[in-house]
Design a protein around this motif. Structure first.
Motif: not given
Length: 227
Positions: A160-180
């Motif tokens: 849930m935290g990774a999905v939230y981080a990937a979808l934050v408007p304006g400052v999304p984290m890249p999915l490869p970083v979250l996956r790693a």
């Protein structure tokens, strides 16, 4: 004409409910949550407006159940795709990629879902949510957890935290970083699951929502439209 049997009535109710879930997913994905009304959903599903209220207390509950349906079907599809495997680490990798893939493929739905569960009412306790929980719990057990009941909530929170981080408007984290980061936590190899730069197996990135609903319903709809 003789009355319908109980089993026939139950099947008709199941199909009606599935059509409402599918319609909710499609309309919110197309127009957003605020612009979608229960009347719109009923019309898309070919149902009476009152039938929506029969199955769901309100729009929030309907949409959250629909997204939980999308999540558990996507996860199940990923876990069961060919080649089948009993390797717990591979299954964990597939589970992580399936959930992260939802943030990539259905950002409107997943952003609304995160906003919904952060409200005071939290999770909608429904059959769809329970199926998702059961799949993640089973994945944790097959991964090798000695106490899946304890470890599953942490997996759920991290996803849930990774999905939230990937979808934050304006400052999304890249999915490869979250996956790693998730792969490091669970000791997974980057090549497991579906790496971001790999060609996805059939169905993994299929955005056609109808595949998660009864094929009988789709066939019936197609027959009706062809008349």
């Amino acid at each position: 004409m003789s009355p319908r049997s109980r089993s026939v009535n139950e099947e008709l109710r199941r199909r009606s409910r599935e059509k409402l879930l599918q319609a909710a997913l499609e309309l919110v994905s197309e127009h957003g949550y605020e612009a979608t009304t229960l009347g719109d959903i009923a019309d898309r599903a070919g149902s009476a407006r009152g039938l929506v209220s029969y199955y769901f207390p309100g729009k929030r509950q309907l949409v959250q159940s629909a997204v939980h349906r999308l999540m558990h079907c996507t996860l199940q599809e990923a876990l069961e795709r060919e080649p089948r495997t009993e390797d717990g680490r591979e299954l964990m990798a597939r589970a992580i990629d399936a959930i992260l893939g939802l943030a990539r493929d259905h950002p409107v739905l997943m952003r609304q879902h995160m906003a919904s569960i952060l409200q005071g009412e939290g999770f909608v306790r429904c059959a769809e949510q329970q199926r998702l929980a059961d799949l993640l719990n089973d994945t944790m057990a097959r991964y090798g957890s000695r106490d899946a009941a304890v470890d599953y909530p942490m997996l759920r929170a991290l996803l849930m935290g990774a999905v939230y981080a990937a979808l934050v408007p304006g400052v999304p984290m890249p999915l490869p970083v979250l996956r790693a980061e998730l792969f490091r936590r669970y000791g997974l190899d980057w090549e497991q699951g579906v790496p971001p730069d790999a060609e996805a197996p059939d169905g993994t990135c299929d955005k056609n929502l109808s595949r998660f609903f009864s094929p009988e319903d789709r066939a019936a709809d197609g027959a009706g439209q062809s008349k």
